[in-house]
Write a protein that holds these residues in place. Sequence first.
Motif, PDB file in Angstrom:
ATOM      1  N   SER A  79       0.853  -1.185   0.000  1.00 14.08           N
ATOM      2  CA  SER A  79       0.000   0.000   0.000  1.00 14.08           C
ATOM      3  C   SER A  79       0.886   1.232   0.000  1.00 14.08           C
ATOM      4  CB  SER A  79      -0.894   0.001   1.233  1.00 14.08           C
ATOM      5  OG  SER A  79      -0.126   0.365   2.361  1.00 14.08           O
ATOM      6  N   ASP A  80       0.272   2.401   0.087  1.00 14.94           N
ATOM      7  CA  ASP A  80       1.059   3.634   0.129  1.00 14.94           C
ATOM      8  C   ASP A  80       1.273   4.095   1.564  1.00 14.94           C
ATOM      9  OD1 ASP A  80      -1.432   4.455   0.836  1.00 14.94           O
ATOM     10  OD2 ASP A  80      -1.548   6.122  -0.577  1.00 14.94           O
ATOM     11  N   HIS A 155      -9.180   1.338  -3.164  1.00 18.01           N
ATOM     12  CA  HIS A 155      -7.951   0.954  -2.486  1.00 18.01           C
ATOM     13  C   HIS A 155      -7.213  -0.144  -3.256  1.00 18.01           C
ATOM     14  CE1 HIS A 155      -8.359   3.460   0.985  1.00 18.01           C
ATOM     15  NE2 HIS A 155      -9.517   2.952   1.325  1.00 18.01           N
ATOM     16  N   ARG A 158      -5.311   1.553  -6.036  1.00 16.10           N
ATOM     17  CA  ARG A 158      -4.189   2.316  -5.489  1.00 16.10           C
ATOM     18  C   ARG A 158      -3.076   1.385  -5.010  1.00 16.10           C
ATOM     19  NH1 ARG A 158      -4.969   6.530  -0.589  1.00 16.10           N
ATOM     20  NH2 ARG A 158      -5.767   4.663   0.440  1.00 16.10           N
ATOM     21  N   THR A 161      -1.284  -0.036  -8.090  1.00 22.46           N
ATOM     22  CA  THR A 161      -0.428   0.974  -8.701  1.00 22.46           C
ATOM     23  C   THR A 161       0.838   1.188  -7.882  1.00 22.46           C
ATOM     24  OG1 THR A 161      -2.339   2.093  -9.664  1.00 22.46           O
ATOM     25  CG2 THR A 161      -0.320   3.375  -9.464  1.00 22.46           C
ATOM     26  N   GLU A 162       0.683   1.261  -6.577  1.00 19.93           N
ATOM     27  CA  GLU A 162       1.824   1.482  -5.700  1.00 19.93           C
ATOM     28  C   GLU A 162       2.759   0.281  -5.707  1.00 19.93           C
ATOM     29  OE1 GLU A 162       4.226   3.545  -2.901  1.00 19.93           O
ATOM     30  OE2 GLU A 162       2.682   4.144  -4.337  1.00 19.93           O
ATOM     31  N   LEU A 210      -9.743   8.452  -5.351  1.00 23.33           N
ATOM     32  CA  LEU A 210      -8.304   8.321  -5.161  1.00 23.33           C
ATOM     33  C   LEU A 210      -7.569   8.581  -6.482  1.00 23.33           C
ATOM     34  CD1 LEU A 210      -8.203   5.103  -2.954  1.00 23.33           C
ATOM     35  CD2 LEU A 210      -7.977   7.473  -2.205  1.00 23.33           C
ATOM     36  N   ASP A 212      -5.347   7.358  -8.459  1.00 20.19           N
ATOM     37  CA  ASP A 212      -4.482   6.214  -8.785  1.00 20.19           C
ATOM     38  C   ASP A 212      -4.113   6.162 -10.262  1.00 20.19           C
ATOM     39  OD1 ASP A 212      -6.844   5.352  -9.954  1.00 20.19           O
ATOM     40  OD2 ASP A 212      -7.294   3.883  -8.387  1.00 20.19           O
TER      41      ASP A 212
END
Length: 414
Positions: A79-80, A155, A158, A161-162, A210, A212
Amino acid sequence: MRVLFTPAPISAHITLVAPLAWALQTAGHEVRVAVPPNFTGQVTDFGLTPLPVGESIDLMAAAGTSDPAEIAALTGLHSDGTPRAETIRFRTTWLSALYFGSGLAGASLRGSIDDLVAFARSWRADLVISGFFHGGVVARASGAAHFRMLTGLDHIGRMRTEFLRQQPAGAGDDLRRMVEETLQKFGCTYTEEVLTGEWALDPMPQALRLPDGLPAVPVRQIPVNRPDVPPAWLLEPALRPRVCLTLGLSGREAYGENSAALNFLAAAGSLDIEVVATLTAAQLPPDVTVPGNVRLVDFVPLDQLLPTCAAVIHHGGILTAFAALPHKVPQIIVPAAVWDESEVARYLHRLGAGVALEPEEATPERFAQVLQQALREGRFTQGVERAHRDLLAMPTPNEVVPALERLVARRETR
């Protein structure tokens, strides 16, 4: 078009897809909603056609007997660094194991993917609208377009992507490995769109989305509930301000978590209000005292109840939060620890449409104070108007259907 919805087998997720499924159906498209056999009744409750796939499953039983440490080791999702990352990661990997791993506590949804691919191929599905990663596999294996129907903040997009930003290609990517093994059964190769979709259908207001970088189509969440005959008491005028207390569908079925929101019951008896609590016996601690001005009901449709309410107390789920907005009902939220409840609560708090209470501050005394403010102070009227405008700025499912038609047609002509 032939449109196949593949929501996760959770009642709230089936409810979330119902308005868009109906919009597509009334526009002349063929629609099927694929669920395990024990969820087909919830699909027919909305007047939609279910597709039974795989075996029946009890998610609460599977969640209650699974080892969190074992589940957390199943994927390498990153996660970020947001505070709720581990909770979100837990929920995501738990479902991944059900679909692509060996199953948990004797529960498995692997067989549903075989059924889905066989149906999508024979039916010649044009579009798969997925609620989880298994829908992407079905779309890839059948050649259909793949859109994700978000069930809240993205989420998953995201985190994906992270993860790809931080890791070398394929390094430690256990989620891709599990999905890729399933794709190989159907003679298909992996692409990232299997997980993230070609587009995402996003029910969140602009201020909550978000960044993303994934393509998305906004779509307003229309309040909808399983139809039921209104109880006689609901048709009578409320003699005192009516307050709804609810913990949502997923709390009953998939997670079974009690909430600090139940502390409100200890304050309700001293207030000049009427409370309607949509709770099951399992959601009430054994030592709780229910005051005389609290009506316990196992189920009453929120779209019938909330128009009669002066306030609602809940867990932060988007079905409840967005059901209250059209009726401009102030909200008091004690966020659950499931997905995006804290973010939803903070958004409504910022707009002045409600109050967000952390579990440790959700005492009976604080509930009484906040509720009195919600019932008496004009700032909440202005706040709910602002939140309502945010909601109305989003296109309805009926307005989104032509955009989906164009996107699928454009894909087919490439």
